[in-house]
Design a protein around this motif. Structure first.
Motif, PDB file in Angstrom:
ATOM      1  N   PRO A  50      28.170  84.229 -12.910  1.00  0.00           N
ATOM      2  CA  PRO A  50      27.461  85.348 -12.285  1.00  0.00           C
ATOM      3  C   PRO A  50      26.426  85.967 -13.225  1.00  0.00           C
ATOM      4  O   PRO A  50      26.727  86.264 -14.383  1.00  0.00           O
ATOM      5  CB  PRO A  50      28.582  86.343 -11.968  1.00  0.00           C
ATOM      6  N   ALA A  51      25.223  86.165 -12.729  1.00  0.00           N
ATOM      7  CA  ALA A  51      24.176  86.781 -13.550  1.00  0.00           C
ATOM      8  C   ALA A  51      24.582  88.177 -13.990  1.00  0.00           C
ATOM      9  O   ALA A  51      24.241  88.617 -15.093  1.00  0.00           O
ATOM     10  CB  ALA A  51      22.867  86.830 -12.763  1.00  0.00           C
ATOM     11  N   SER A  52      25.327  88.883 -13.129  1.00  0.00           N
ATOM     12  CA  SER A  52      25.767  90.238 -13.485  1.00  0.00           C
ATOM     13  C   SER A  52      26.665  90.218 -14.710  1.00  0.00           C
ATOM     14  O   SER A  52      26.562  91.087 -15.589  1.00  0.00           O
ATOM     15  CB  SER A  52      26.506  90.881 -12.306  1.00  0.00           C
ATOM     16  N   ILE A  53      27.547  89.240 -14.784  1.00  0.00           N
ATOM     17  CA  ILE A  53      28.456  89.119 -15.927  1.00  0.00           C
ATOM     18  C   ILE A  53      27.671  88.794 -17.188  1.00  0.00           C
ATOM     19  O   ILE A  53      27.884  89.387 -18.260  1.00  0.00           O
ATOM     20  CB  ILE A  53      29.516  88.035 -15.655  1.00  0.00           C
ATOM     21  N   THR A  54      26.751  87.863 -17.097  1.00  0.00           N
ATOM     22  CA  THR A  54      25.939  87.490 -18.260  1.00  0.00           C
ATOM     23  C   THR A  54      25.158  88.689 -18.778  1.00  0.00           C
ATOM     24  O   THR A  54      25.126  88.954 -19.984  1.00  0.00           O
ATOM     25  CB  THR A  54      24.971  86.353 -17.883  1.00  0.00           C
ATOM     26  N   LEU A  55      24.533  89.443 -17.875  1.00  0.00           N
ATOM     27  CA  LEU A  55      23.747  90.602 -18.286  1.00  0.00           C
ATOM     28  C   LEU A  55      24.621  91.696 -18.880  1.00  0.00           C
ATOM     29  O   LEU A  55      24.268  92.312 -19.895  1.00  0.00           O
ATOM     30  CB  LEU A  55      22.963  91.147 -17.088  1.00  0.00           C
ATOM     31  N   ALA A  56      25.770  91.956 -18.250  1.00  0.00           N
ATOM     32  CA  ALA A  56      26.656  93.007 -18.752  1.00  0.00           C
ATOM     33  C   ALA A  56      27.205  92.638 -20.131  1.00  0.00           C
ATOM     34  O   ALA A  56      27.267  93.482 -21.037  1.00  0.00           O
ATOM     35  CB  ALA A  56      27.804  93.244 -17.769  1.00  0.00           C
ATOM     36  N   GLN A  57      27.601  91.386 -20.302  1.00  0.00           N
ATOM     37  CA  GLN A  57      28.064  90.954 -21.618  1.00  0.00           C
ATOM     38  C   GLN A  57      26.936  91.033 -22.647  1.00  0.00           C
ATOM     39  O   GLN A  57      27.140  91.481 -23.774  1.00  0.00           O
ATOM     40  CB  GLN A  57      28.589  89.513 -21.546  1.00  0.00           C
ATOM     41  N   GLY A  58      25.752  90.606 -22.236  1.00  0.00           N
ATOM     42  CA  GLY A  58      24.622  90.608 -23.159  1.00  0.00           C
ATOM     43  C   GLY A  58      24.278  91.998 -23.648  1.00  0.00           C
ATOM     44  O   GLY A  58      24.091  92.226 -24.845  1.00  0.00           O
ATOM     45  N   ASN A  75      21.487  86.482 -31.454  1.00  0.00           N
ATOM     46  CA  ASN A  75      22.810  86.282 -30.860  1.00  0.00           C
ATOM     47  C   ASN A  75      23.137  87.500 -30.001  1.00  0.00           C
ATOM     48  O   ASN A  75      23.425  88.570 -30.521  1.00  0.00           O
ATOM     49  CB  ASN A  75      23.856  86.092 -31.963  1.00  0.00           C
ATOM     50  N   HIS A  76      23.088  87.328 -28.673  1.00  0.00           N
ATOM     51  CA  HIS A  76      23.309  88.445 -27.755  1.00  0.00           C
ATOM     52  C   HIS A  76      24.724  88.498 -27.211  1.00  0.00           C
ATOM     53  O   HIS A  76      25.038  89.408 -26.435  1.00  0.00           O
ATOM     54  CB  HIS A  76      22.320  88.361 -26.591  1.00  0.00           C
ATOM     55  N   PHE A  77      25.584  87.555 -27.590  1.00  0.00           N
ATOM     56  CA  PHE A  77      26.923  87.504 -26.998  1.00  0.00           C
ATOM     57  C   PHE A  77      28.048  87.503 -28.035  1.00  0.00           C
ATOM     58  O   PHE A  77      29.208  87.295 -27.688  1.00  0.00           O
ATOM     59  CB  PHE A  77      27.038  86.278 -26.077  1.00  0.00           C
ATOM     60  N   GLY A  78      27.712  87.744 -29.281  1.00  0.00           N
ATOM     61  CA  GLY A  78      28.730  87.860 -30.316  1.00  0.00           C
ATOM     62  C   GLY A  78      29.553  86.607 -30.521  1.00  0.00           C
ATOM     63  O   GLY A  78      30.713  86.684 -30.934  1.00  0.00           O
ATOM     64  N   ILE A  79      28.989  85.437 -30.242  1.00  0.00           N
ATOM     65  CA  ILE A  79      29.749  84.188 -30.372  1.00  0.00           C
ATOM     66  C   ILE A  79      29.794  83.772 -31.836  1.00  0.00           C
ATOM     67  O   ILE A  79      28.754  83.659 -32.496  1.00  0.00           O
ATOM     68  CB  ILE A  79      29.129  83.066 -29.510  1.00  0.00           C
ATOM     69  N   LYS A  80      31.022  83.548 -32.322  1.00  0.00           N
ATOM     70  CA  LYS A  80      31.205  83.153 -33.717  1.00  0.00           C
ATOM     71  C   LYS A  80      31.006  81.649 -33.882  1.00  0.00           C
ATOM     72  O   LYS A  80      30.876  80.910 -32.903  1.00  0.00           O
ATOM     73  CB  LYS A  80      32.587  83.578 -34.197  1.00  0.00           C
ATOM     74  N   CYS A  81      30.994  81.207 -35.128  1.00  0.00           N
ATOM     75  CA  CYS A  81      30.635  79.815 -35.419  1.00  0.00           C
ATOM     76  C   CYS A  81      31.580  78.813 -34.760  1.00  0.00           C
ATOM     77  O   CYS A  81      31.151  78.003 -33.937  1.00  0.00           O
ATOM     78  CB  CYS A  81      30.584  79.603 -36.933  1.00  0.00           C
ATOM     79  N   ASN A  82      32.860  78.826 -35.120  1.00  0.00           N
ATOM     80  CA  ASN A  82      33.850  77.968 -34.458  1.00  0.00           C
ATOM     81  C   ASN A  82      33.365  76.544 -34.215  1.00  0.00           C
ATOM     82  O   ASN A  82      33.215  76.086 -33.082  1.00  0.00           O
ATOM     83  CB  ASN A  82      34.297  78.580 -33.126  1.00  0.00           C
TER      84      ASN A  82
END
Length: 300
Positions: A50-58, A75-82
């Protein structure tokens, strides 16, 4: 994993106590959504998130694009290296100087966020949900361990509802146009704005050729775009797939459009998905008025 975002929310005048009472409307949040909504919709079309979820998370994870991680690493989603083999950036989070993924552009961050969710077994069950079920997605992300905050899901839901981001998830029109594209084997991005759908013309497009692609008669397409059905379309031109609105979306209330070089009343009406006659009427202009660079126009 996400404690760093609270600091940036504070800088945006959204306090911790405000979350307990619901999200407070913030212009920087709205500016973020205006900037990245088309990118989120593009990702939704391709990955079924959902675009709403992507935007809200971003907006939450990046402090509306103003966090150190967003500014220095895109980095707009706080994703770590992993297991990440690309460029890296180090910031304090749950622990000091943790490794985060770094990107060359915000677009890469959005794309990697989509691939991160779609390729991980952890989030697979989310894709059984309807694309319009933003509450289920928000709760599912929290349950699957995307963030450690106990109120992460409620924050996403509050943001989506305050800013009406669910508008971008609607499957009306999108599914219909996408199905015609799939049948033809020629996928073209369909964008959503002002409760309408539009595509960008390619070189050689005509209303007749587009009608076969999107499943709308060429006469209707021409009428929706206030054109002659035989007109030659220019590359990059906005083509609306349904009847345009009488005015711009609510978020444009009080805003003015300043006329730039090369613009006409028609191109401005097309840009905002407004019927041309209504744009003239709102601005109390005669149909033969010749706009000038620097003129300011009311949009709703």
């Amino acid at each position: 994993m996400r404690r760093v975002v609270f600091f940036f929310l504070l800088t945006l005048s959204v306090s911790f106590s405000a979350w307990a009472q619901g999200v407070v409307w913030n212009q920087r949040f709205q500016d973020y959504f205006d900037t990245y909504k088309d990118l989120a919709i593009e990702q939704m079309q391709k990955y079924k998130i959902p675009a709403s979820i992507t935007l809200a998370q971003g907006v939450l994870e990046s402090g509306a694009g103003k966090s150190e991680l967003a500014l220095n690493a895109n980095n707009h989603f706080g994703i770590k290296c992993n297991g990440w083999t690309g460029r890296k950036s180090y910031h304090d989070d749950d622990e000091r100087q943790e490794c985060f993924r770094a990107y060359n552009s915000v677009y890469e961050s959005y794309r990697d966020h989509s691939e991160f969710l779609t390729t991980s077994q952890r989030y697979r069950r989310l894709f059984d949900l309807r694309i319009t079920d933003y509450k289920g997605w928000a709760k599912g992300l929290k349950a699957c361990g995307y963030a450690t905050s106990p109120v992460y899901a409620s924050k996403l839901i509050d943001i989506i509802e305050v800013y009406r981001l669910y508008r971008y998830d609607t499957s009306k029109g999108f599914d219909k146009f996408q199905q015609h594209q799939i049948e033809r084997g020629d996928i073209r991005h369909v964008y959503l704005f002002n409760k309408n759908y539009y595509i960008l013309a390619r070189r050689g497009d005509t209303f007749r050729s587009l009608s076969k692609e999107v499943g709308v008669s060429y006469r209707k397409l021409a009428r929706y775009n206030e054109r002659n059905k035989n007109d030659v379309l220019e590359e990059g031109e906005v083509i609306w797939l349904e009847k345009k609105a009488r005015k711009a979306p609510k978020e444009y209330k009080g805003r003015l459009h300043q006329v730039a070089p090369g613009e006409s009343m028609y191109t401005i009406a097309q840009k905002y998905g407004i019927r041309l006659k209504n744009l003239y009427k709102m601005n109390r202009l005669a149909p033969d008025y010749q706009i000038r660079v620097g003129d300011k126009l009311i949009l709703r």
